[in-house]
Design a protein around this motif. Structure first.
Motif, PDB file in Angstrom:
ATOM      1  N   ALA A   1       0.822  -1.212   0.000  1.00  0.00           N
ATOM      2  CA  ALA A   1       0.000   0.000   0.000  1.00  0.00           C
ATOM      3  C   ALA A   1       0.858   1.264   0.000  1.00  0.00           C
ATOM      4  CB  ALA A   1      -0.932  -0.003   1.207  1.00  0.00           C
ATOM      5  N   ARG A   2       2.089   1.147   0.488  1.00  0.00           N
ATOM      6  CA  ARG A   2       2.981   2.306   0.569  1.00  0.00           C
ATOM      7  C   ARG A   2       3.846   2.478  -0.675  1.00  0.00           C
ATOM      8  NH1 ARG A   2       5.323   0.852   6.595  1.00  0.00           N
ATOM      9  NH2 ARG A   2       3.486   1.479   7.822  1.00  0.00           N
ATOM     10  N   ILE A   3       3.881   1.467  -1.538  1.00  0.00           N
ATOM     11  CA  ILE A   3       4.776   1.474  -2.694  1.00  0.00           C
ATOM     12  C   ILE A   3       3.954   1.579  -3.973  1.00  0.00           C
ATOM     13  CG2 ILE A   3       6.491   0.129  -3.985  1.00  0.00           C
ATOM     14  CD1 ILE A   3       7.292  -1.203  -1.354  1.00  0.00           C
ATOM     15  N   GLU A   4       4.378   2.438  -4.888  1.00  0.00           N
ATOM     16  CA  GLU A   4       3.703   2.551  -6.173  1.00  0.00           C
ATOM     17  C   GLU A   4       3.822   1.231  -6.930  1.00  0.00           C
ATOM     18  OE1 GLU A   4       5.378   5.841  -8.225  1.00  0.00           O
ATOM     19  OE2 GLU A   4       4.586   7.337  -6.839  1.00  0.00           O
ATOM     20  N   ALA A   5       2.761   0.868  -7.625  1.00  0.00           N
ATOM     21  CA  ALA A   5       2.698  -0.444  -8.270  1.00  0.00           C
ATOM     22  C   ALA A   5       3.731  -0.617  -9.380  1.00  0.00           C
ATOM     23  CB  ALA A   5       1.299  -0.674  -8.827  1.00  0.00           C
ATOM     24  N   ASN A   6       4.314   0.470  -9.877  1.00  0.00           N
ATOM     25  CA  ASN A   6       5.328   0.363 -10.936  1.00  0.00           C
ATOM     26  C   ASN A   6       6.740   0.657 -10.437  1.00  0.00           C
ATOM     27  OD1 ASN A   6       5.051   3.062 -10.454  1.00  0.00           O
ATOM     28  ND2 ASN A   6       4.875   3.681 -12.597  1.00  0.00           N
ATOM     29  N   ASN A   7       6.898   0.769  -9.121  1.00  0.00           N
ATOM     30  CA  ASN A   7       8.225   1.069  -8.560  1.00  0.00           C
ATOM     31  C   ASN A   7       8.971  -0.240  -8.345  1.00  0.00           C
ATOM     32  OD1 ASN A   7      10.481   1.863  -7.005  1.00  0.00           O
ATOM     33  ND2 ASN A   7       9.359   3.607  -6.178  1.00  0.00           N
ATOM     34  N   LEU A   8       9.603  -0.728  -9.421  1.00  0.00           N
ATOM     35  CA  LEU A   8      10.217  -2.051  -9.397  1.00  0.00           C
ATOM     36  C   LEU A   8      11.301  -2.158  -8.326  1.00  0.00           C
ATOM     37  CD1 LEU A   8      10.560  -4.872 -10.588  1.00  0.00           C
ATOM     38  CD2 LEU A   8      12.102  -3.881 -12.298  1.00  0.00           C
ATOM     39  N   ARG A   9      12.112  -1.135  -8.172  1.00  0.00           N
ATOM     40  CA  ARG A   9      13.230  -1.205  -7.237  1.00  0.00           C
ATOM     41  C   ARG A   9      12.738  -1.414  -5.805  1.00  0.00           C
ATOM     42  NH1 ARG A   9      17.381   3.518  -7.881  1.00  0.00           N
ATOM     43  NH2 ARG A   9      17.463   2.539  -9.923  1.00  0.00           N
ATOM     44  N   ARG A  10      11.719  -0.650  -5.396  1.00  0.00           N
ATOM     45  CA  ARG A  10      11.218  -0.781  -4.026  1.00  0.00           C
ATOM     46  C   ARG A  10      10.449  -2.086  -3.829  1.00  0.00           C
ATOM     47  NH1 ARG A  10       8.143   4.105  -1.591  1.00  0.00           N
ATOM     48  NH2 ARG A  10       8.477   2.816   0.268  1.00  0.00           N
ATOM     49  N   ILE A  11       9.753  -2.536  -4.868  1.00  0.00           N
ATOM     50  CA  ILE A  11       9.049  -3.822  -4.778  1.00  0.00           C
ATOM     51  C   ILE A  11      10.053  -4.952  -4.572  1.00  0.00           C
ATOM     52  CG2 ILE A  11       7.667  -5.495  -6.063  1.00  0.00           C
ATOM     53  CD1 ILE A  11       6.333  -3.048  -7.456  1.00  0.00           C
ATOM     54  N   ILE A  12      11.126  -4.926  -5.350  1.00  0.00           N
ATOM     55  CA  ILE A  12      12.163  -5.956  -5.213  1.00  0.00           C
ATOM     56  C   ILE A  12      12.795  -5.902  -3.828  1.00  0.00           C
ATOM     57  CG2 ILE A  12      14.485  -6.595  -5.976  1.00  0.00           C
ATOM     58  CD1 ILE A  12      13.595  -6.090  -8.833  1.00  0.00           C
ATOM     59  N   ARG A  13      13.046  -4.693  -3.331  1.00  0.00           N
ATOM     60  CA  ARG A  13      13.645  -4.577  -2.000  1.00  0.00           C
ATOM     61  C   ARG A  13      12.728  -5.174  -0.932  1.00  0.00           C
ATOM     62  NH1 ARG A  13      17.781  -5.087   1.339  1.00  0.00           N
ATOM     63  NH2 ARG A  13      17.667  -3.714   3.152  1.00  0.00           N
ATOM     64  N   ALA A  14      11.431  -4.885  -1.010  1.00  0.00           N
ATOM     65  CA  ALA A  14      10.492  -5.413  -0.014  1.00  0.00           C
ATOM     66  C   ALA A  14      10.429  -6.936  -0.078  1.00  0.00           C
ATOM     67  CB  ALA A  14       9.112  -4.801  -0.229  1.00  0.00           C
ATOM     68  N   LEU A  15      10.416  -7.495  -1.285  1.00  0.00           N
ATOM     69  CA  LEU A  15      10.405  -8.948  -1.427  1.00  0.00           C
ATOM     70  C   LEU A  15      11.726  -9.555  -0.961  1.00  0.00           C
ATOM     71  CD1 LEU A  15       8.634  -9.287  -4.898  1.00  0.00           C
ATOM     72  CD2 LEU A  15       7.692  -9.940  -2.670  1.00  0.00           C
ATOM     73  N   GLU A  16      12.809  -8.852  -1.220  1.00  0.00           N
ATOM     74  CA  GLU A  16      14.129  -9.311  -0.778  1.00  0.00           C
ATOM     75  C   GLU A  16      14.183  -9.431   0.739  1.00  0.00           C
ATOM     76  OE1 GLU A  16      18.529  -7.831  -1.991  1.00  0.00           O
ATOM     77  OE2 GLU A  16      17.270  -6.296  -1.072  1.00  0.00           O
ATOM     78  N   VAL A  17      13.736  -8.402   1.441  1.00  0.00           N
ATOM     79  CA  VAL A  17      13.745  -8.422   2.900  1.00  0.00           C
ATOM     80  C   VAL A  17      12.866  -9.559   3.414  1.00  0.00           C
ATOM     81  CG1 VAL A  17      13.039  -7.159   4.974  1.00  0.00           C
ATOM     82  CG2 VAL A  17      14.301  -5.980   3.161  1.00  0.00           C
ATOM     83  N   TYR A  18      11.713  -9.760   2.790  1.00  0.00           N
ATOM     84  CA  TYR A  18      10.815 -10.831   3.233  1.00  0.00           C
ATOM     85  C   TYR A  18      11.454 -12.204   3.032  1.00  0.00           C
ATOM     86  CZ  TYR A  18       6.777 -13.873   3.636  1.00  0.00           C
ATOM     87  OH  TYR A  18       5.909 -14.880   4.016  1.00  0.00           O
ATOM     88  N   GLU A  19      12.076 -12.419   1.876  1.00  0.00           N
ATOM     89  CA  GLU A  19      12.670 -13.728   1.594  1.00  0.00           C
ATOM     90  C   GLU A  19      13.864 -14.013   2.496  1.00  0.00           C
ATOM     91  OE1 GLU A  19      13.194 -15.281  -2.209  1.00  0.00           O
ATOM     92  OE2 GLU A  19      11.458 -14.293  -3.107  1.00  0.00           O
ATOM     93  N   VAL A  20      14.630 -12.998   2.839  1.00  0.00           N
ATOM     94  CA  VAL A  20      15.826 -13.207   3.663  1.00  0.00           C
ATOM     95  C   VAL A  20      15.467 -13.415   5.127  1.00  0.00           C
ATOM     96  CG1 VAL A  20      17.945 -12.110   4.529  1.00  0.00           C
ATOM     97  CG2 VAL A  20      17.379 -11.995   2.097  1.00  0.00           C
ATOM     98  N   THR A  21      14.496 -12.622   5.628  1.00  0.00           N
ATOM     99  CA  THR A  21      14.194 -12.639   7.064  1.00  0.00           C
ATOM    100  C   THR A  21      12.951 -13.439   7.417  1.00  0.00           C
ATOM    101  OG1 THR A  21      12.824 -10.634   7.000  1.00  0.00           O
ATOM    102  CG2 THR A  21      15.219 -10.349   7.265  1.00  0.00           C
ATOM    103  N   GLY A  22      12.070 -13.637   6.433  1.00  0.00           N
ATOM    104  CA  GLY A  22      10.809 -14.305   6.727  1.00  0.00           C
ATOM    105  C   GLY A  22       9.795 -13.393   7.379  1.00  0.00           C
ATOM    106  N   GLN A  23      10.126 -12.108   7.480  1.00  0.00           N
ATOM    107  CA  GLN A  23       9.222 -11.125   8.088  1.00  0.00           C
ATOM    108  C   GLN A  23       8.926 -10.008   7.099  1.00  0.00           C
ATOM    109  OE1 GLN A  23      11.477  -9.949  11.625  1.00  0.00           O
ATOM    110  NE2 GLN A  23       9.994 -11.030  12.885  1.00  0.00           N
ATOM    111  N   PRO A  24       7.709  -9.495   7.079  1.00  0.00           N
ATOM    112  CA  PRO A  24       7.394  -8.372   6.193  1.00  0.00           C
ATOM    113  C   PRO A  24       8.265  -7.160   6.512  1.00  0.00           C
ATOM    114  CG  PRO A  24       5.385  -9.350   7.085  1.00  0.00           C
ATOM    115  CD  PRO A  24       6.524  -9.946   7.846  1.00  0.00           C
ATOM    116  N   ILE A  25       8.654  -6.449   5.490  1.00  0.00           N
ATOM    117  CA  ILE A  25       9.478  -5.263   5.692  1.00  0.00           C
ATOM    118  C   ILE A  25       8.719  -4.210   6.495  1.00  0.00           C
ATOM    119  CG2 ILE A  25       8.806  -4.138   3.520  1.00  0.00           C
ATOM    120  CD1 ILE A  25      11.687  -3.139   3.270  1.00  0.00           C
TER     121      ILE A  25
END
Length: 309
Positions: A155-179
């Motif tokens: 909800a906080r990230i624009e749907a076309n902001n690929l860099r921030r989307i990837i970062r949020a998914l990266e944090v989730y995959e590494v830590t298992g917790q939502p960013i």
């Protein structure tokens, strides 16, 4: 707000409004030192396109966190927050006033709002895999995945902001917790004042266009050529930033230089509109017209808030 906390004065404002000259003059009057809050001025070899303070300007008062990494080095918001927090504490320990100066909204908000930024190092292979997936199937596929695992971040990230989307998914995959759960805020350890330099939009656009012309005359195109010659490619975040990415068509032979220059002016106009959205949310905010009275007005506010002796 406790008087025992160290003061921190932020000088913010859109590109080309005059933050550099204003902040140096203010620092000279109150015993201040300047801490960079511009995500592009951290890079070495990128001077003209980022409008860094000149060596003469930097000699007037101490400047910090400029030219600290090369364009191909990984750098994150978490690293910036750590470096800036340490630098601010060191300035305060010397009995000087830290001035946080720049126009990068995330950098400013992280310090002034007390963000807790996830300390997850970049994962190049994971990022590459996600980027390839977005290229094959569209950014929407990654965004929908983010909505499932972390709807608040989505909800906080624009749907076309690929860099921030990837970062949020990266944090989730590494830590298992939502960013979003790792970005809780706590009151920053400062007495803050945010001075927002403002200017009429038409005048600001005129200044932007004039500054771009000055940059071209000063050798911006040669600076981009030099960066490419050093091996810094267009895929780097530094080279895809405002002031550099616009010249890619020129160097690849698909557009004349004049078109790239006009694109830079247009993109900068759009960028300052986005900057304003960040500035409005910053705490302890005071707007100042960027005119000949701004410095006197700022000094009066600083003294009224008892931020200097």
């Amino acid at each position: 707000m406790s008087q025992s906390l160290a003061p921190l004065i932020a000088v913010v404002g859109p590109t080309a409004v005059g933050k550099t000259a204003f902040s140096i003059a203010l620092a000279e009057r109150i015993g201040g030192e300047i801490v960079n809050a511009d995500s592009r001025q951290i890079y070495r070899f990128m001077d003209i396109g980022t409008a860094k303070p000149t060596p003469t300007e930097r000699a007037r008062v101490p400047h910090h966190l400029f030219d600290i990494v090369t364009p191909d080095q990984a750098f994150s918001l978490a690293v910036y927050q750590e470096l800036a927090s340490r630098t601010i504490a060191q300035i305060a320990a010397r009995g000087h006033v830290p001035l946080l100066v720049g126009g990068t909204g995330q950098y400013l908000a992280a310090l002034l709002e007390g963000w807790r930024v996830p300390r997850v190092a970049p994962q190049p292979e994971l990022r590459q895999r996600l980027a390839e997936e977005a290229e094959q199937h569209g950014v929407g596929v990654l965004y929908e995945r983010l909505r499932r695992v972390d709807p608040l971040a989505a909800a906080r990230i624009e749907a076309n902001n690929l860099r921030r989307i990837i970062r949020a998914l990266e944090v989730y995959e590494v830590t298992g917790q939502p960013i979003s759960q790792q970005q809780e805020r706590q009151p920053p350890p400062y007495r803050t004042l945010t001075l927002w330099l403002t200017m009429e939009r038409a005048e600001l656009y005129r200044r932007i266009d004039a500054r771009v012309d000055t940059m071209i005359a000063a050798g911006l195109v040669e600076e981009v050529r030099s960066l490419l010659a050093r091996g810094y490619g267009w895929e780097l975040p530094a080279m895809s930033s405002l002031g550099y990415k616009e010249f890619r068509p020129y160097f690849e032979g698909s557009a004349p230089l004049e078109v790239c220059i006009e694109r830079l002016k247009f993109n900068t106009h759009a960028f300052v509109r986005k900057q304003e959205m960040w500035f409005r949310r910053l705490p302890h905010l005071t707007r100042l017209a960027a005119d000949e009275h701004a410095l006197d007005a700022a000094l009066r506010i600083v003294r009224e808030r008892q931020l200097v002796g």
